[in-house]
Each structure stands twice: as C-alpha cells, then as structure tokens.
Scaffold this motif. Structure first.
Motif, PDB file in Angstrom:
ATOM      1  N   ASP A   1      -6.673  20.015   1.431  1.00 28.36           N
ATOM      2  CA  ASP A   1      -7.716  20.295   2.339  1.00 28.36           C
ATOM      3  C   ASP A   1      -8.258  18.533   2.741  1.00 28.36           C
ATOM      4  O   ASP A   1      -8.520  18.382   4.197  1.00 28.36           O
ATOM      5  N   HIS A   2      -8.370  17.802   1.832  1.00 24.73           N
ATOM      6  CA  HIS A   2      -8.609  16.419   2.063  1.00 24.73           C
ATOM      7  C   HIS A   2      -7.579  15.670   2.981  1.00 24.73           C
ATOM      8  O   HIS A   2      -7.878  15.009   4.018  1.00 24.73           O
ATOM      9  N   ASN A   3      -6.378  16.025   2.815  1.00 24.34           N
ATOM     10  CA  ASN A   3      -5.140  15.424   3.735  1.00 24.34           C
ATOM     11  C   ASN A   3      -5.347  15.988   5.072  1.00 24.34           C
ATOM     12  O   ASN A   3      -5.071  15.418   6.145  1.00 24.34           O
ATOM     13  N   ARG A   4      -5.632  17.472   5.198  1.00 20.12           N
ATOM     14  CA  ARG A   4      -5.575  18.105   6.258  1.00 20.12           C
ATOM     15  C   ARG A   4      -6.692  17.376   7.063  1.00 20.12           C
ATOM     16  O   ARG A   4      -6.694  17.177   8.295  1.00 20.12           O
ATOM     17  N   ALA A   5      -7.883  17.133   6.551  1.00 21.06           N
ATOM     18  CA  ALA A   5      -9.063  16.632   7.127  1.00 21.06           C
ATOM     19  C   ALA A   5      -8.814  15.467   7.892  1.00 21.06           C
ATOM     20  O   ALA A   5      -9.006  14.864   8.964  1.00 21.06           O
ATOM     21  N   ILE A   6      -8.181  14.450   6.995  1.00 25.43           N
ATOM     22  CA  ILE A   6      -7.671  13.103   7.518  1.00 25.43           C
ATOM     23  C   ILE A   6      -6.839  13.197   8.533  1.00 25.43           C
ATOM     24  O   ILE A   6      -6.907  12.538   9.729  1.00 25.43           O
ATOM     25  N   ALA A   7      -5.738  14.174   8.597  1.00 24.17           N
ATOM     26  CA  ALA A   7      -4.826  14.205   9.638  1.00 24.17           C
ATOM     27  C   ALA A   7      -5.518  14.635  10.898  1.00 24.17           C
ATOM     28  O   ALA A   7      -5.458  14.286  12.170  1.00 24.17           O
ATOM     29  N   GLN A   8      -6.635  15.706  10.867  1.00 23.34           N
ATOM     30  CA  GLN A   8      -7.252  16.085  12.063  1.00 23.34           C
ATOM     31  C   GLN A   8      -8.128  15.025  12.591  1.00 23.34           C
ATOM     32  O   GLN A   8      -8.154  14.837  13.950  1.00 23.34           O
ATOM     33  N   LEU A   9      -8.818  14.142  11.639  1.00 22.03           N
ATOM     34  CA  LEU A   9      -9.666  13.064  12.276  1.00 22.03           C
ATOM     35  C   LEU A   9      -8.764  11.979  12.759  1.00 22.03           C
ATOM     36  O   LEU A   9      -9.133  11.510  13.893  1.00 22.03           O
ATOM     37  N   ALA A  10      -7.652  11.581  12.432  1.00 14.47           N
ATOM     38  CA  ALA A  10      -6.629  10.530  13.054  1.00 14.47           C
ATOM     39  C   ALA A  10      -6.311  11.101  14.234  1.00 14.47           C
ATOM     40  O   ALA A  10      -6.291  10.221  15.238  1.00 14.47           O
TER      41      ALA A  10
ATOM     42  N   SER B   1      -4.048   5.686   7.743  1.00 12.26           N
ATOM     43  CA  SER B   1      -4.257   4.972   6.683  1.00 12.26           C
ATOM     44  C   SER B   1      -5.481   4.015   7.247  1.00 12.26           C
ATOM     45  O   SER B   1      -6.138   3.193   6.359  1.00 12.26           O
ATOM     46  N   GLU B   2      -6.113   4.096   8.455  1.00 14.85           N
ATOM     47  CA  GLU B   2      -7.322   3.443   8.952  1.00 14.85           C
ATOM     48  C   GLU B   2      -8.532   4.448   8.413  1.00 14.85           C
ATOM     49  O   GLU B   2      -9.704   3.927   8.450  1.00 14.85           O
ATOM     50  N   ILE B   3      -8.251   5.438   7.669  1.00 13.55           N
ATOM     51  CA  ILE B   3      -9.355   6.527   7.191  1.00 13.55           C
ATOM     52  C   ILE B   3      -9.734   6.260   5.877  1.00 13.55           C
ATOM     53  O   ILE B   3      -8.733   6.508   5.086  1.00 13.55           O
ATOM     54  N   LYS B   4     -10.622   6.131   5.560  1.00 13.97           N
ATOM     55  CA  LYS B   4     -11.115   6.028   4.200  1.00 13.97           C
ATOM     56  C   LYS B   4     -12.249   7.236   3.690  1.00 13.97           C
ATOM     57  O   LYS B   4     -12.991   7.403   4.784  1.00 13.97           O
TER      58      LYS B   4
END
Ligand code: NAD
Ligand code: LMR
Length: 329
Positions: free
Chosen positions: A160-169, A177-180
C-alpha cells in the motif's frame, strides 16, 4: 561467502506470490549478495508436487547465495531453527469479496503456524504475514506464539505504501525517489489511511504541494485503498509480483535498516501510540535499525487524519473480536 546461512521460511510456496518471491530471496535481493540463505518452504500436501517443480527451477538458476532448499507440509519440521518467516500461504479473495471475508477461511492456518513457530523457530525469529487478512492473521500467529516477543510479528502494508508513492509521483509529475515519509495507517484493507499530510516531496509537504483536498479524499485515498480490487478486476487474480516485492522490502528493511531521512509503513503490534488500541496489529510510520523497528513519534494528526485512523482501527477491533469468537486467539 563465509557467513552462515540465514534460514528463511516461506509458506504458500507453490502459490503465485512465491513464484516471484522465492527467486528474489534466493538471488540475494533480501539479505544482499554476501549472505547465503537456506529456504524452508511450506505447502499443503496436494501442492507439494507443484512445489517440487518450483525447486527444480530454483536449482536451475544456480544462485550463488542459495545454500539449500527444504520443502514439506509439516510446519514443525519446516520452521525448525528459522530466523525469518514469511507467512504468505492463504487463500486470496476473488472479485466482490473484502479481505476480511477471508477470516474464517484463513484464520486457522495462522493458529497452527504460530504454535509451530513458538515451538521450533530460532530465538531471533522475525515473522512477516502477507496472507490476508494480513493484520489479523498476524495477530492470530502472535497470540498463538506466547514465547516469541510480540514485536517480532508484523504484517505487510508496504505494498500500500508503494502504491501511494506511485500515485503521488504520477499526480505531481515527480520521480518516486523524490518522495519521502509516506505513511499507511491502520489495516491492509479498504479502510486504510494513506497520509499525505506528513509526506514530503523534495522536502516540501506533499499535501500542500498537491493543494487539492478533493483529490486527496475522492481520488488518492480510494485509489490506493482499492488498488488490490482493481488488480483482481484487471488480472483475474490478485497482485503477485508487486506483493512479493513489498514482502522483500519490508523484511529487508526490518533486518538491514530503513533509509536515512525516510521512514516506511509497517503493520506492527500497537503500543498505544497515536491512540491506536494496544495489541492490535496496525500500520504505522516506522524506522528500523539494528534489526528493530521504532514507531515514529510526535506527528501531529488533524481531525481528518484522526477520524480516518480511528475508522481503520475500529475495523481491526472488529476483526480481533471475530477471531476471538472463532476461538483463534
Ligand atoms: P495463491 O492461491 O496463488 O497461493 C497460496 C498458496 O498457499 C497455495 O499454493 C496454497 O496451497 C498455499 N497454502 C494454503 N494453505 C496453506 C497452509 N496451511 N500452509 C502452507 N501453504 C498453504 O495465492 P497468492 O496470490 O500467492 O496470495 C497468497 C495470499 O497473499 C492471499 O491471502 C492474498 O490475498 C495475500 N496477498 C496479500 C497482499 C498484501 O499486501 N498483504 C498482497 C497480495 C496478496
Ligand atoms: C492486494 O492488496 O493486492 C492484496 O491484498 C490482494 C487483495 O485481495 O487485494
């Protein structure tokens, strides 16, 4: 390679997640190129033949980091002396089901496996549950293993964490990699709360950068929370390669440490942080070092975030009460 092999147990080893997961573990993606691993693979009896085929393929990769493979259908034999246990084996949901609908079908698997781990695992064992409903299955395994410290039982919300990063990117047109500091709070279910209010994009607050509360509430959160169902609808079966990847990343970070200046989402037994009911296995922002995780403390939660977390915690309490009712904990 002179290090002694780390014994890694994986359940559901003939299933679709493991068809990705085992090859990644064996290739060194979990513990690095200098650490040999010994795989201990558990399946139900009718799947052992198929598992033999998977082992033939593992052999045929000639991975230098793979020190040995044992397979079996008896958890007490397969888990003997294991240092890491990835509990993947469980039935997946199909279209139209919520993950919680699997409680009665899958819960009993985790009583037996918790008891077996309690009896025969190495004293440093770490247990990660991927099989759904992952949080409550981890609670069942933990409760049935009273001699293993509770904090050694985690459940997977890294997908879910990785999915959230992908959606925001994708929304902001930035690289992942710009998302932390992404956080998933609560249950690995449609009530989960992916939190942009503490997330950073190149050091700036992600929610402020998005500047669109309607997108956060009506698009981002439901897209992340219902991604598993969207994949089932598209693929005809549940996520496998991405689930295997997340399982590797969670365990790797737990053992080897999370990246400097960032945190990861892990479902861990609640110590009461952020008002989350003690004892349930709920997702939090965590950092890891020296093989231990710590829940990130001191984040301010506004009313919106608090209400979202409370809803997911309420669902976890219901699941806990249901498995109590079933006599599983
Ligand atoms: P699958 O049906 O392809 O494989 C599951 C395997 O588990 C089967 O081979 C089955 O024989 C085996 N199994 C059943 N009972 C067992 C037992 N008692 N001991 C050992 N093995 C047993 O399913 P899959 O696609 O690999 O998914 C496995 C689980 O992971 C499902 O519950 C699925 O919903 C869950 N999942 C979780 C996440 C997550 O993010 N937490 C993501 C994807 C899938
Ligand atoms: C996922 O999130 O992809 C898995 O939990 C499978 C599912 O049932 O959604």
């Amino acid at each position: 390679m002179s290090a002694a092999p780390v014994k890694v147990a994986v359940t559901g080893a003939a299933g679709q997640i493991c068809y990705s997961l085992l090859f990644r573990i064996a290739s060194g993606a979990l513990l690095g190129p200098d650490q040999p691993v010994e795989l201990r693979l558990l399946e139900i009896t009718p799947a052992l033949k198929a598992l033999e085929g998977v082992v033939m393929e593992l052999d045929d990769c000639a991975f230098p980091t793979l020190a040995g493979v044992q397979i079996g259908d008896d958890p007490e034999k397969v888990f003997d002396g294991v240092n890491l246990a990835m509990l993947v084996g469980a039935r997946p949901r199909t279209a139209g089901m919520e993950r919680g609908d699997l409680l009665s079908a899958n819960g009993a698997i985790f009583t037996a496996q918790g008891k077996a781990l309690n009896k025969v695992a190495a004293s440093d064992v770490k247990v990660l549950v991927t099989g759904n409903p992952a949080n409550t299955n981890a609670l069942i395994a933990m409760t049935n293993a009273p001699d293993i410290p509770k904090e050694r039982f985690n459940a997977l919300t890294r997908l879910d964490h990785n999915r959230a990063i992908a959606q925001l990117a994708a929304k902001l047109g930035v690289t992942v990699s710009e998302i932390k500091k992404m956080t998933i709070w609560g249950n690995h279910s449609s009530t989960q709360y992916p939190d942009l209010f503490h997330c950073e994009v190149n050091g700036e607050n992600a929610a402020a950068k998005v500047n669109d509360q309607a997108w956060i509430e009506n698009d981002f959160i439901p897209t992340v929370a219902k991604r598993g169902a969207a994949i089932i609808a598209a693929r005809g079966s549940s996520s496998a390669a991405s689930a295997a990847n997340a399982t590797i990343e969670h365990m790797r970070d737990w053992v080897l440490g999370s990246p400097e200046g960032d945190w990861v989402s892990m479902a861990v037994p609640s110590d009461g942080s952020y008002g989350v009911t003690e004892g349930i296995i709920s997702s939090f922002p965590c950092t890891t070092a020296g093989g231990e995780y710590s829940i990130v403390q001191g984040l301010d939660l506004d009313d919106f975030s608090q209400a979202r977390i409370a809803a997911s915690v309420a669902e976890l309490e219901e699941e806990r009460d249901a498995v109590k009712e079933l006599g599983l904990i």
